[in-house]
Design an enzyme around this catalytic site. Sequence first.
Site, PDB file in Angstrom:
ATOM      1  N   GLN A 122      82.837   2.993 -16.528  1.00 22.02           N
ATOM      2  CA  GLN A 122      82.532   2.057 -17.605  1.00 22.02           C
ATOM      3  C   GLN A 122      82.302   2.902 -18.856  1.00 22.02           C
ATOM      4  OE1 GLN A 122      82.652  -1.101 -18.380  1.00 22.02           O
ATOM      5  NE2 GLN A 122      81.848  -0.582 -20.393  1.00 22.02           N
ATOM      6  N   GLY A 125      80.179  -8.658 -17.353  1.00 24.90           N
ATOM      7  CA  GLY A 125      81.014  -9.761 -16.884  1.00 24.90           C
ATOM      8  C   GLY A 125      82.462  -9.334 -16.813  1.00 24.90           C
ATOM      9  N   GLY A 126      82.898  -8.653 -17.847  1.00 24.67           N
ATOM     10  CA  GLY A 126      84.250  -8.130 -17.885  1.00 24.67           C
ATOM     11  C   GLY A 126      84.306  -6.988 -18.872  1.00 24.67           C
ATOM     12  N   GLU A 176      83.245  -8.186 -30.896  1.00 23.89           N
ATOM     13  CA  GLU A 176      82.712  -9.250 -30.049  1.00 23.89           C
ATOM     14  C   GLU A 176      82.648 -10.617 -30.742  1.00 23.89           C
ATOM     15  OE1 GLU A 176      82.703  -8.783 -27.112  1.00 23.89           O
ATOM     16  OE2 GLU A 176      82.400  -6.643 -26.772  1.00 23.89           O
ATOM     17  N   HIS A 198      87.874 -14.499 -22.780  1.00 21.77           N
ATOM     18  CA  HIS A 198      87.226 -13.532 -23.680  1.00 21.77           C
ATOM     19  C   HIS A 198      87.890 -12.162 -23.562  1.00 21.77           C
ATOM     20  CE1 HIS A 198      83.698 -12.012 -25.978  1.00 21.77           C
ATOM     21  NE2 HIS A 198      83.946 -10.902 -25.292  1.00 21.77           N
ATOM     22  N   GLU A 199      88.034 -11.678 -22.337  1.00 17.88           N
ATOM     23  CA  GLU A 199      88.594 -10.333 -22.162  1.00 17.88           C
ATOM     24  C   GLU A 199      90.053 -10.283 -22.590  1.00 17.88           C
ATOM     25  OE1 GLU A 199      86.382  -8.245 -21.801  1.00 17.88           O
ATOM     26  OE2 GLU A 199      84.829  -9.592 -21.075  1.00 17.88           O
ATOM     27  N   TYR A 249      78.088 -11.260 -30.641  1.00 16.56           N
ATOM     28  CA  TYR A 249      78.986 -12.287 -30.124  1.00 16.56           C
ATOM     29  C   TYR A 249      78.742 -13.633 -30.820  1.00 16.56           C
ATOM     30  CZ  TYR A 249      79.347  -9.136 -26.014  1.00 16.56           C
ATOM     31  OH  TYR A 249      79.536  -8.071 -25.183  1.00 16.56           O
ATOM     32  N   GLU A 284      87.305  -5.074 -21.263  1.00 22.28           N
ATOM     33  CA  GLU A 284      88.654  -5.350 -21.740  1.00 22.28           C
ATOM     34  C   GLU A 284      89.574  -4.148 -21.715  1.00 22.28           C
ATOM     35  OE1 GLU A 284      85.919  -4.530 -25.359  1.00 22.28           O
ATOM     36  OE2 GLU A 284      85.803  -5.583 -23.442  1.00 22.28           O
TER      37      GLU A 284
END
Length: 626
Positions: free
Chosen positions: A159, A294-295, A344, A321-322, A405, A297
């Site tokens: 990540q 959550g995800g 975001e 979203h991603e 966001y 990209e």
Amino acid sequence: MRILTLAAVLLASAAPAATHAQTAKVAPVLTTPEAKDAWTYARPAEARVTHVDLDLHIDFASKTISGVAVLDVAVAKGVKEIVLDTLDLTIAAVTDENHVKLAHMVGPKDPQLGSPLTIQLDGAKKIRIAYSASPGARALQWLTPAQTQSKTLPFLFSQGQAINNRSWIPTQDSPGIRQTWSATITVPDGFVPVMSAQMLDGATGELLPHQRRKFRFRMDNPVPPYLIAIAVGDLKFKEIGPRSGVWAEAGMIDAAVSEFADVEKMIDAAQALYGPYRWGRYDMLVLPPSFPYGGMENPNLTFFTPTIITGDKSNTDVLAHELAHSWSGNLVTNATWSDGWLNEGFTTYFENRIMEALYGKERAAIYSDLDYAGMLRDVKNAGGDSAPSTRLHGEPGDSAGQLDYLKGSTFLRTIEYAVGRERFDAYLRGYFDRHAFQPQTSAGFLADIRTHLIQGDKALEVQLQLDRWVYQPGVPSNAVQVKSDTLAKVDAQLAAFNAGGPASAIDTAGWQTQQWQRLLGGLPRQQSAARLAELDAALGLTQSQNAYVQSAWFDLAIANRYEPVVPALEEYLTRVGRNLLVTPLYRGLKAQGDWGTPIAQRIFEKAKPGYHPVTVGAVTRILEAR
């Protein structure tokens, strides 16, 4: 945006193309004051990385990644050294492309930023760095077989956002210094590596001696370094459509394919809105539950948490979203983390438009309504409309809650309502074209919108309050709120319960995640044990199979020191590693002082081995705060 003449020098001095990846265009580096990145040691106006080529070996026994990174560099006239970002890397050797040693020095370590690696170039246009990453590398999580779905093989995933990739790749780890890249990854036979790039050898790779396999990857588009990502495990693939498919462990793949079945329609909707999808394939990877977001990209291969797979497609907004990040974030990227809202906020707005195109205005209104309420809650929790952390452009990493966001998307929606959707869509499509594969700042965006949308209209300038939205705290007076009829019905039931009505009267038939969130988020934080027991008995909250519902329920229960949920809470926190769902629970436990803090500490000690380092750091900061 102003780009100094030196940027042209850097472009011209890039090393000649040696691979297909290096024929891709070199992205500019912004040199205006607001584009200076406080989270990198790099000095890109002097010397910058344009391409990274990795040749790495994955060792599950020692939990290390090791090998060689070859960097193409562009150097301004007279500059003799380049500075890279590293974090706990062991540097074995630094040479030029002819294996001639280059003098180098690793500087002092900052806990957050890591250490600068300064290399004397001696005329080199390529740098070869032999190195290994620490077993505790901040970007990486190594899972035992028991921590995976299949229970057969260990698992590794990375990540990178925001500045974690410097813990396994020596490069200039700044979103404003975009780089093409390629990789050769060697793994034990039986494992499959996947990366955020084109997979060149398929799912079998090349068999090597000693039961090893080699796989190659290539990313021809210049990307911010945080988007270089890897995962290695017992992975299978299933196609969804001509441009899309799912990677996952075998036991998860069918559920994921079903949940993501609309992805091809989403790609079509996104292209119809804001222009072509420029990344080739859009594949997805479902990770084990410890994935902290959550995800993520990552281009060509979005990483997802399994918590969004609930069987009813109620969380496909995360997928939208991603996907939207393929334009806002990956195509046009914040130059520094002071402007994270450019990624975001734009993406949350774009996500909502995709959801409306596929599922209708009311479905989109549900998300908008929840987001507006979340924005107001985050502003309140930050200290109100004067709190500095409620600004869109601020100190890197200092934005309160999810305001990047929520306030960011509300800002864009407010512009849409002011100028009309057709006009705003035309502007955004042009914006993505003008700045494709380039970094951006708030100042750059404001200059662009004034040039291409406002065009000297003084009344519109006053109406939009652009600078107020970006540079000032709080929520401006012109903010547009969208209200949902679906959530209004939930609100009516909520009001009846709050007025003393029975929990058994709450009709949840056909509810999706967002309705549950509205109900549980709207309950007063002070509840009696009897009332909580009544809610749980009527609605089955503790035993819900929806991770979002459980998190919201546990948050309410913790606020009231409701002992009966503690065993289920412990099971949940040792099973789920997604920051959005677990950190509020640790924060709530810590807020309960002598009752909650010991529970939090006990559970964290048990759960910590299964958390990603990002989550470990977040929870540690919560529990150590005074």
